[in-house]
Design a protein around this motif. Structure first.
Motif, PDB file in Angstrom:
ATOM      1  N   GLU A  44     -22.722  30.153   0.307  1.00 49.99           N
ATOM      2  CA  GLU A  44     -22.346  30.008   1.803  1.00 49.99           C
ATOM      3  C   GLU A  44     -20.680  30.078   1.697  1.00 49.99           C
ATOM      4  OE1 GLU A  44     -24.004  26.300   2.534  1.00 49.99           O
ATOM      5  OE2 GLU A  44     -25.867  27.296   3.383  1.00 49.99           O
ATOM      6  N   LEU A  45     -20.002  29.827   0.483  1.00 49.78           N
ATOM      7  CA  LEU A  45     -18.642  29.834   0.592  1.00 49.78           C
ATOM      8  C   LEU A  45     -18.105  31.394  -0.223  1.00 49.78           C
ATOM      9  CD1 LEU A  45     -18.160  26.465  -1.211  1.00 49.78           C
ATOM     10  CD2 LEU A  45     -17.412  26.938   0.903  1.00 49.78           C
ATOM     11  N   ASP A  46     -18.910  32.236   0.005  1.00 52.73           N
ATOM     12  CA  ASP A  46     -18.715  33.620  -0.147  1.00 52.73           C
ATOM     13  C   ASP A  46     -18.198  33.816  -1.548  1.00 52.73           C
ATOM     14  OD1 ASP A  46     -18.248  36.297   0.822  1.00 52.73           O
ATOM     15  OD2 ASP A  46     -16.141  36.100   1.452  1.00 52.73           O
ATOM     16  N   ILE A  47     -18.778  33.247  -2.500  1.00 51.53           N
ATOM     17  CA  ILE A  47     -18.566  33.551  -3.843  1.00 51.53           C
ATOM     18  C   ILE A  47     -19.125  35.084  -4.475  1.00 51.53           C
ATOM     19  CG2 ILE A  47     -18.407  31.109  -4.466  1.00 51.53           C
ATOM     20  CD1 ILE A  47     -21.276  31.748  -5.880  1.00 51.53           C
ATOM     21  N   VAL A  48     -18.212  35.467  -5.512  1.00 51.54           N
ATOM     22  CA  VAL A  48     -18.710  36.670  -5.944  1.00 51.54           C
ATOM     23  C   VAL A  48     -20.060  36.494  -6.571  1.00 51.54           C
ATOM     24  CG1 VAL A  48     -18.104  38.469  -7.502  1.00 51.54           C
ATOM     25  CG2 VAL A  48     -16.527  37.528  -6.029  1.00 51.54           C
ATOM     26  N   ASP A  49     -20.189  35.616  -7.667  1.00 49.17           N
ATOM     27  CA  ASP A  49     -21.411  35.518  -8.467  1.00 49.17           C
ATOM     28  C   ASP A  49     -21.597  34.123  -8.664  1.00 49.17           C
ATOM     29  OD1 ASP A  49     -23.793  36.373  -9.402  1.00 49.17           O
ATOM     30  OD2 ASP A  49     -22.906  38.179 -10.709  1.00 49.17           O
ATOM     31  N   TYR A  50     -22.882  33.901  -9.357  1.00 50.91           N
ATOM     32  CA  TYR A  50     -23.011  32.554  -9.968  1.00 50.91           C
ATOM     33  C   TYR A  50     -23.500  32.536 -11.209  1.00 50.91           C
ATOM     34  CZ  TYR A  50     -25.127  27.519  -9.061  1.00 50.91           C
ATOM     35  OH  TYR A  50     -25.340  26.240  -9.288  1.00 50.91           O
ATOM     36  N   LEU A  51     -23.030  32.364 -12.167  1.00 51.25           N
ATOM     37  CA  LEU A  51     -23.288  32.390 -13.568  1.00 51.25           C
ATOM     38  C   LEU A  51     -24.003  31.115 -14.254  1.00 51.25           C
ATOM     39  CD1 LEU A  51     -20.505  34.717 -15.062  1.00 51.25           C
ATOM     40  CD2 LEU A  51     -22.626  35.293 -14.026  1.00 51.25           C
ATOM     41  N   MET A  52     -24.817  31.293 -14.902  1.00 56.91           N
ATOM     42  CA  MET A  52     -25.637  29.872 -15.438  1.00 56.91           C
ATOM     43  C   MET A  52     -25.401  30.101 -16.837  1.00 56.91           C
ATOM     44  SD  MET A  52     -27.214  28.177 -13.122  1.00 56.91           S
ATOM     45  CE  MET A  52     -28.369  27.379 -14.309  1.00 56.91           C
ATOM     46  N   LYS A  53     -24.659  28.891 -17.676  1.00 59.44           N
ATOM     47  CA  LYS A  53     -24.735  28.848 -18.956  1.00 59.44           C
ATOM     48  C   LYS A  53     -26.012  28.597 -19.671  1.00 59.44           C
ATOM     49  CE  LYS A  53     -20.271  26.304 -17.791  1.00 59.44           C
ATOM     50  NZ  LYS A  53     -19.412  25.009 -18.023  1.00 59.44           N
ATOM     51  N   PRO A  54     -25.928  29.186 -20.917  1.00 58.31           N
ATOM     52  CA  PRO A  54     -24.544  29.949 -21.680  1.00 58.31           C
ATOM     53  C   PRO A  54     -24.576  31.234 -20.904  1.00 58.31           C
ATOM     54  CG  PRO A  54     -26.888  29.747 -22.943  1.00 58.31           C
ATOM     55  CD  PRO A  54     -27.130  28.927 -21.571  1.00 58.31           C
ATOM     56  N   ILE A  55     -23.607  31.772 -21.014  1.00 63.69           N
ATOM     57  CA  ILE A  55     -23.141  32.990 -20.200  1.00 63.69           C
ATOM     58  C   ILE A  55     -22.995  34.101 -21.288  1.00 63.69           C
ATOM     59  CG2 ILE A  55     -21.515  34.190 -18.715  1.00 63.69           C
ATOM     60  CD1 ILE A  55     -20.839  31.346 -17.538  1.00 63.69           C
ATOM     61  N   SER A  56     -23.846  35.063 -21.211  1.00 65.07           N
ATOM     62  CA  SER A  56     -23.868  36.078 -22.130  1.00 65.07           C
ATOM     63  C   SER A  56     -22.838  37.276 -21.611  1.00 65.07           C
ATOM     64  CB  SER A  56     -25.275  36.907 -22.050  1.00 65.07           C
ATOM     65  OG  SER A  56     -25.681  37.517 -20.773  1.00 65.07           O
ATOM     66  N   PHE A  57     -22.299  38.008 -22.295  1.00 64.23           N
ATOM     67  CA  PHE A  57     -21.157  38.909 -22.061  1.00 64.23           C
ATOM     68  C   PHE A  57     -21.735  40.024 -21.073  1.00 64.23           C
ATOM     69  CE2 PHE A  57     -18.709  43.059 -23.289  1.00 64.23           C
ATOM     70  CZ  PHE A  57     -17.686  42.765 -22.270  1.00 64.23           C
ATOM     71  N   GLU A  58     -22.929  40.531 -21.366  1.00 65.52           N
ATOM     72  CA  GLU A  58     -23.394  41.459 -20.593  1.00 65.52           C
ATOM     73  C   GLU A  58     -23.701  40.982 -19.009  1.00 65.52           C
ATOM     74  OE1 GLU A  58     -27.935  43.869 -19.650  1.00 65.52           O
ATOM     75  OE2 GLU A  58     -27.621  42.198 -21.347  1.00 65.52           O
ATOM     76  N   ARG A  59     -24.227  39.590 -18.866  1.00 70.50           N
ATOM     77  CA  ARG A  59     -24.134  39.014 -17.527  1.00 70.50           C
ATOM     78  C   ARG A  59     -22.734  38.883 -16.757  1.00 70.50           C
ATOM     79  NH1 ARG A  59     -24.256  38.218 -13.152  1.00 70.50           N
ATOM     80  NH2 ARG A  59     -25.472  36.711 -11.711  1.00 70.50           N
ATOM     81  N   PHE A  60     -21.734  38.563 -17.741  1.00 69.48           N
ATOM     82  CA  PHE A  60     -20.428  38.247 -17.396  1.00 69.48           C
ATOM     83  C   PHE A  60     -19.963  39.577 -16.739  1.00 69.48           C
ATOM     84  CE2 PHE A  60     -15.968  38.624 -18.377  1.00 69.48           C
ATOM     85  CZ  PHE A  60     -15.555  37.581 -17.834  1.00 69.48           C
ATOM     86  N   VAL A  61     -20.201  40.767 -17.667  1.00 71.60           N
ATOM     87  CA  VAL A  61     -19.759  42.162 -17.142  1.00 71.60           C
ATOM     88  C   VAL A  61     -20.411  42.573 -15.746  1.00 71.60           C
ATOM     89  CG1 VAL A  61     -19.836  44.463 -17.632  1.00 71.60           C
ATOM     90  CG2 VAL A  61     -19.203  42.943 -19.508  1.00 71.60           C
ATOM     91  N   ARG A  62     -21.669  42.116 -15.254  1.00 71.61           N
ATOM     92  CA  ARG A  62     -22.245  42.314 -14.283  1.00 71.61           C
ATOM     93  C   ARG A  62     -21.520  41.719 -13.095  1.00 71.61           C
ATOM     94  NH1 ARG A  62     -28.069  40.756 -15.315  1.00 71.61           N
ATOM     95  NH2 ARG A  62     -28.105  40.733 -13.161  1.00 71.61           N
ATOM     96  N   ALA A  63     -21.012  40.474 -13.310  1.00 70.25           N
ATOM     97  CA  ALA A  63     -20.514  39.494 -12.215  1.00 70.25           C
ATOM     98  C   ALA A  63     -18.993  40.146 -12.102  1.00 70.25           C
ATOM     99  CB  ALA A  63     -20.217  38.093 -12.684  1.00 70.25           C
ATOM    100  N   VAL A  64     -18.225  40.748 -13.016  1.00 74.93           N
ATOM    101  CA  VAL A  64     -17.128  41.080 -12.846  1.00 74.93           C
ATOM    102  C   VAL A  64     -17.068  42.601 -12.033  1.00 74.93           C
ATOM    103  CG1 VAL A  64     -14.938  42.214 -14.142  1.00 74.93           C
ATOM    104  CG2 VAL A  64     -15.909  40.016 -14.793  1.00 74.93           C
ATOM    105  N   ASN A  65     -18.341  43.195 -12.260  1.00 80.07           N
ATOM    106  CA  ASN A  65     -18.478  44.493 -11.684  1.00 80.07           C
ATOM    107  C   ASN A  65     -18.717  44.360  -9.982  1.00 80.07           C
ATOM    108  OD1 ASN A  65     -17.998  46.418 -13.667  1.00 80.07           O
ATOM    109  ND2 ASN A  65     -20.142  46.221 -14.250  1.00 80.07           N
ATOM    110  N   LYS A  66     -19.214  43.253  -9.877  1.00 83.24           N
ATOM    111  CA  LYS A  66     -19.286  42.736  -8.375  1.00 83.24           C
ATOM    112  C   LYS A  66     -18.016  42.731  -7.729  1.00 83.24           C
ATOM    113  CE  LYS A  66     -24.220  40.723  -8.632  1.00 83.24           C
ATOM    114  NZ  LYS A  66     -24.666  39.408  -8.334  1.00 83.24           N
ATOM    115  N   PHE A  67     -17.134  42.040  -8.473  1.00 82.06           N
ATOM    116  CA  PHE A  67     -15.793  41.796  -8.096  1.00 82.06           C
ATOM    117  C   PHE A  67     -15.123  42.928  -7.776  1.00 82.06           C
ATOM    118  CE2 PHE A  67     -11.331  41.714  -8.992  1.00 82.06           C
ATOM    119  CZ  PHE A  67     -10.833  40.917  -8.337  1.00 82.06           C
TER     120      PHE A  67
END
Length: 239
Positions: free
Chosen positions: A91-114
């Motif tokens: 609702e605050l218009d975030i790019v993504d919501y990452l759950m810890k522990p954060i894998s590098f693969e999931r991290f890259v997907r979030a950055v690509n969304k940005f």
């Protein structure tokens, strides 16, 4: 394209994991690592920050409270061990919501969304100066469209998007009108309104308040009248 990032997390080990991920991507640059949300206020005031990696549960001020307090926040990727705040985050218009522990693969997907959310630069190509073959590349979704300048009728903006109207199609792109205006040759295009750029060669008529392109009447903004009439070599009669 270098993206300035700030990591905000009260857990040093969690912040270190994100830092390690960021350092693997050449396009990301860490401006600061803060262990309290309040420490980031001064960073944001003094430096250009494009992206926050923001934890939620922190002492003093939570990540959500911090984000709500910012009048013009940068883009945010929430990093948390709690899934309960996902809806509030989006609702605050975030790019993504990452759950810890954060894998590098999931991290890259979030950055690509940005990166997918960023306005795309329009590049103008002039094979023969500003001849009939001059064109622009416009990214709409995953498609890169080649558009001849001579085919553009007018361009209109809607917040962070533009509609490029040509003789046979309309292309919608995530782009600001200002960036397009800076890319197009002044000899062929003119800004006539805060929301419109028109092709000078496509103008079929005008009044004191509108420009006509075929059957379309486009308003002339009050602050743009002088430059529009100058471009058209028209001296309006004194009122």
């Amino acid at each position: 394209m270098s993206i300035n990032c700030v990591i905000i997390d009260d857990e040093p080990l969690a912040a270190e994991v994100i830092e390690t991920h960021v350092n693997k991507l050449a396009s990301l640059n860490i401006v600061a690592i803060c262990h309290r949300a309040t420490d980031a206020f001064e960073i944001l005031r003094k430096q250009k920050v494009d992206l926050l990696f923001l934890d939620i549960q922190m002492p003093g001020l939570t990540g959500i409270e911090f984000l709500r307090s910012l009048k013009h926040p940068p883009k945010v990727i929430l990093t948390t061990a709690y899934k309960d705040y996902a809806l509030e985050g989006y609702e605050l218009d975030i790019v993504d919501y990452l759950m810890k522990p954060i894998s590098f693969e999931r991290f890259v997907r979030a950055v690509n969304k940005f990166f997918e959310m960023q306005p795309q630069t329009i590049e103008v190509h002039h094979p023969e100066k500003e001849g009939s073959d001059a064109y622009v590349y416009v990214k709409a979704g995953k498609m890169i469209n080649k558009v001849l300048l001579k085919d553009i009728l007018y361009i209109e903006s809607f917040k962070d998007y533009v509609n490029i109207h040509t003789s046979n199609r309309v292309i919608t792109a995530r782009q600001t009108l200002v960036s397009i205006e800076q890319s197009l040759p002044e000899s062929l295009f003119v800004r006539i309104h805060r929301s419109y750029i028109v092709s000078i060669n496509q103008i079929t008529g005008f009044t004191s308040t509108t420009i006509s392109i075929n059957e379309k009447a486009i308003p002339i903004g009050r602050n743009y009248k002088q430059q529009v009439f100058h471009c058209l070599n028209y001296l309006p009669p004194e009122e």
